[in-house]
Design a protein around this motif. Structure first.
Motif, PDB file in Angstrom:
ATOM      1  N   ASN A  34     -10.757  -0.516  -6.738  1.00 56.23           N
ATOM      2  CA  ASN A  34      -9.557   0.117  -6.202  1.00 56.23           C
ATOM      3  C   ASN A  34      -9.892   1.474  -5.593  1.00 56.23           C
ATOM      4  OD1 ASN A  34      -6.870  -0.559  -5.782  1.00 56.23           O
ATOM      5  ND2 ASN A  34      -6.145   0.682  -7.486  1.00 56.23           N
ATOM      6  N   ASN A  37     -11.652   0.747  -2.370  1.00 55.88           N
ATOM      7  CA  ASN A  37     -10.655   0.231  -1.439  1.00 55.88           C
ATOM      8  C   ASN A  37     -10.052   1.375  -0.622  1.00 55.88           C
ATOM      9  OD1 ASN A  37      -8.417  -0.943  -0.212  1.00 55.88           O
ATOM     10  ND2 ASN A  37      -7.536  -1.744  -2.094  1.00 55.88           N
ATOM     11  N   TYR A  38      -9.605   2.412  -1.315  1.00 57.85           N
ATOM     12  CA  TYR A  38      -8.944   3.523  -0.629  1.00 57.85           C
ATOM     13  C   TYR A  38      -9.932   4.496  -0.009  1.00 57.85           C
ATOM     14  CZ  TYR A  38      -4.242   2.126  -1.695  1.00 57.85           C
ATOM     15  OH  TYR A  38      -3.054   1.441  -1.708  1.00 57.85           O
ATOM     16  N   ARG A  41     -10.651   2.883   3.244  1.00 59.00           N
ATOM     17  CA  ARG A  41      -9.453   2.877   4.078  1.00 59.00           C
ATOM     18  C   ARG A  41      -9.196   4.241   4.707  1.00 59.00           C
ATOM     19  NH1 ARG A  41      -3.792   0.680   1.664  1.00 59.00           N
ATOM     20  NH2 ARG A  41      -5.262  -0.942   1.002  1.00 59.00           N
ATOM     21  N   TYR A  73      -3.704  -5.868   7.927  1.00 58.10           N
ATOM     22  CA  TYR A  73      -3.549  -5.873   6.469  1.00 58.10           C
ATOM     23  C   TYR A  73      -2.229  -6.534   6.077  1.00 58.10           C
ATOM     24  CZ  TYR A  73      -3.015  -3.787   1.771  1.00 58.10           C
ATOM     25  OH  TYR A  73      -2.821  -3.576   0.434  1.00 58.10           O
ATOM     26  N   CYS A  96     -12.981 -10.609  -0.803  1.00 62.35           N
ATOM     27  CA  CYS A  96     -12.337  -9.543  -0.031  1.00 62.35           C
ATOM     28  C   CYS A  96     -13.132  -8.243  -0.099  1.00 62.35           C
ATOM     29  CB  CYS A  96     -10.916  -9.324  -0.544  1.00 62.35           C
ATOM     30  SG  CYS A  96      -9.780 -10.672  -0.160  1.00 62.35           S
ATOM     31  N   THR A  97     -13.675  -7.926  -1.272  1.00 63.84           N
ATOM     32  CA  THR A  97     -14.445  -6.694  -1.428  1.00 63.84           C
ATOM     33  C   THR A  97     -15.698  -6.706  -0.555  1.00 63.84           C
ATOM     34  OG1 THR A  97     -13.663  -6.512  -3.716  1.00 63.84           O
ATOM     35  CG2 THR A  97     -15.568  -5.181  -3.096  1.00 63.84           C
ATOM     36  N   TRP A 100     -14.663  -6.407   3.322  1.00 61.46           N
ATOM     37  CA  TRP A 100     -14.300  -5.094   3.852  1.00 61.46           C
ATOM     38  C   TRP A 100     -15.501  -4.144   3.854  1.00 61.46           C
ATOM     39  CZ3 TRP A 100     -11.189  -4.657  -1.107  1.00 61.46           C
ATOM     40  CH2 TRP A 100     -11.642  -3.660  -1.957  1.00 61.46           C
ATOM     41  N   GLU A 127      -9.180  -6.064   2.861  1.00 62.73           N
ATOM     42  CA  GLU A 127      -8.403  -5.368   1.836  1.00 62.73           C
ATOM     43  C   GLU A 127      -7.076  -6.054   1.527  1.00 62.73           C
ATOM     44  OE1 GLU A 127      -8.053  -1.192   2.247  1.00 62.73           O
ATOM     45  OE2 GLU A 127     -10.203  -0.860   2.505  1.00 62.73           O
ATOM     46  N   TYR A 130      -6.851  -8.087  -1.898  1.00 63.94           N
ATOM     47  CA  TYR A 130      -7.272  -7.486  -3.162  1.00 63.94           C
ATOM     48  C   TYR A 130      -6.110  -7.084  -4.069  1.00 63.94           C
ATOM     49  CZ  TYR A 130      -8.950  -4.156  -6.558  1.00 63.94           C
ATOM     50  OH  TYR A 130      -9.186  -3.508  -7.736  1.00 63.94           O
TER      51      TYR A 130
END
Length: 453
Positions: A34, A37-38, A41, A73, A96-97, A100, A127, A130
């Motif tokens: 997580n 992820n950000y 992003r 997304y 997905c991980t 990206w 992303e 996820y």
């Protein structure tokens, strides 16, 4: 009161039978993903001022690239969320991980606006799957009485990831020539390892039937999708939660996209990229983590007495955030700006855990990924998907030189007017919808507990 307590007991669910150590190992890996992820992003936001000038596009281009990610997304979140309810959640997360992370490598190789635009679109696909699958996986391994705290702590990863992206991107850009390429490369590597760790999770998916992807599955999935959307849109508190997040996401989308760039403008506070990234990152993590954790604790505590506590926390935070953000943007003093921006981020981030927990409470276990996916699709599409483009276009329109202010690093006043025109209103509407939605929570939670006819 008694009815509310009885309902809470009826919907309480047990965790998976894995050991406590394994369960928290799973949480640790999911928290790290997580965070990443950000980071992937929002690292673009911290380096956008530099990238735009090197690749020759303006504030509207920054908005278009941010929207490209968000639109893709949004489009892929719903189908991937439904697939996560029917296939292996851990494999969906792993795929997905890794995807990206690969897209971030290609972002580092971009040599013009179009190539960067396309790689950020690919990031959106990775992303998209996820969050719905991740929320459902964590809900599967922790009892429902802990969802507010667990999901709040998990969402701390989003705040820390955003902070790391801001700080890392700003520092690398300020230190190395063409450092924005190095920033993308550095942020892409951990995802490959984390994707492998998820694939090897010592757990089996429950409440799903694993089937092969074939024509019959796709046909059944289409029919099931229509049925689930129809069911979810008839849950009143789900509709209110989603509508609330539409306006909240508008605010979040534009502020995280443009705030580092705003801080660097000569007619704003004229910070360099490294300082702007460090300032924005620390502001986000301190205020965001405090708000996220407190929101989960308050919501779980009040939920024992009031069924709509999770939604109430969200609404109150947004209303206060609207006031504080307006004061911050009207402040010419850097100290006052910092104080009220901190209060804004603290209040707005109260919603993270409670909103996710509230959504889980009002749908059956088999529909949790679908509910999160549909909520995210609607909130992103009508909320932040086009928001950065709107702010970028409006800001360029306000500029009487049609973009020269940004080239000269003097677009601060233009950005300030655009943000003031949209963001406080969006937060006020979000807060009002949250307060109104509390009235439906008890009935919807009770309906989940009732046996199907």
């Amino acid at each position: 009161m008694e009815q509310t307590l009885q309902t809470s007991k009826m919907v309480t669910e047990k965790a998976s039978p894995l050991s406590r150590r394994v369960t928290w190992y799973i949480f640790g890996v999911m928290f790290s993903i997580n965070l990443l992820n950000y980071l992937d992003r929002y690292i673009f936001s911290s380096i956008a001022n530099t990238v735009a000038k090197e690749l020759h596009f303006g504030l509207d281009g920054i908005g278009f690239i941010a929207s490209a990610f968000l639109i893709v997304y949004t489009v892929f979140t719903l189908p991937l969320g439904f697939l996560a309810d029917n296939l292996s959640k851990k494999r969906m997360i792993a795929f997905c991980t890794i995807l990206w992370s690969i897209s971030t490598v290609f972002s580092a190789l971009a040599n013009n606006f179009l190539s960067l635009f396309c790689t950020r679109m690919l990031l959106g696909i990775g992303e998209a799957g996820y969050y719905p699958a991740g929320t459902a996986l964590l809900s599967q391994h922790f009892p429902s009485s802990q969802w507010g705290k667990v999901l709040s702590w998990w969402n701390v990863g989003t705040t820390v990831g955003l902070m790391t992206g801001f700080i890392l991107g700003g520092m690398i850009v300020s230190t190395f020539p063409h450092g924005w390429r190095l920033a993308f490369l550095f942020s892409s590597i951990p995802g490959l390892l984390l994707g492998f760790l998820v694939w090897k999770f010592p757990t089996k998916d429950t409440e799903t039937q694993k089937v092969s992807l074939n024509r019959q599955l796709l046909k059944q999935a289409s029919i099931e999708t229509i049925k689930r959307i129809h069911q979810l849109l008839h849950i009143r508190s789900f509709v209110m939660l989603t509508a609330m997040q539409v306006f909240a996401f508008f605010f979040l989308g534009v502020t995280v996209t443009f705030m580092p760039t705003y801080l660097q403008q000569k007619d704003a506070f004229h910070l360099d990229a490294g300082t702007a990234g460090l300032y924005a990152g620390l502001m986000v993590v301190v205020a965001g983590v405090a708000g996220t954790v407190l929101g989960g604790i308050l919501a779980d505590s009040w939920q024992k007495r009031f069924a709509g506590a999770h939604i109430l926390i969200c609404g109150a935070g947004f209303l206060l955030g609207a006031l504080f953000f307006a004061i911050a943007m009207l402040s010419s003093s850097f100290l006052l700006f910092s104080i009220f921006l901190f209060l804004t981020l603290f209040c707005v981030n109260l919603y993270n855990g409670p909103a996710a927990a509230a959504t889980q409470q009002i749908v059956s276990p088999a529909m949790r990924s679908s509910a999160l996916a549909l909520s995210l699709v609607l909130a992103h599409f009508f909320g932040d998907a086009f928001a950065p483009s709107i702010i970028g276009i409006v800001t360029k329109y306000i500029d009487p030189t049609h973009g020269q202010h940004f080239i000269l690093n003097s677009a601060g006043q233009d950005l300030r007017l655009s943000l003031l025109a949209f963001c406080p209103i969006a937060l006020f509407i979000a807060g009002s919808l949250g307060i109104w939605g509390t009235r439906f929570a008890a009935v919807d939670q009770e309906n989940v507990a009732l046996p199907a006819n």
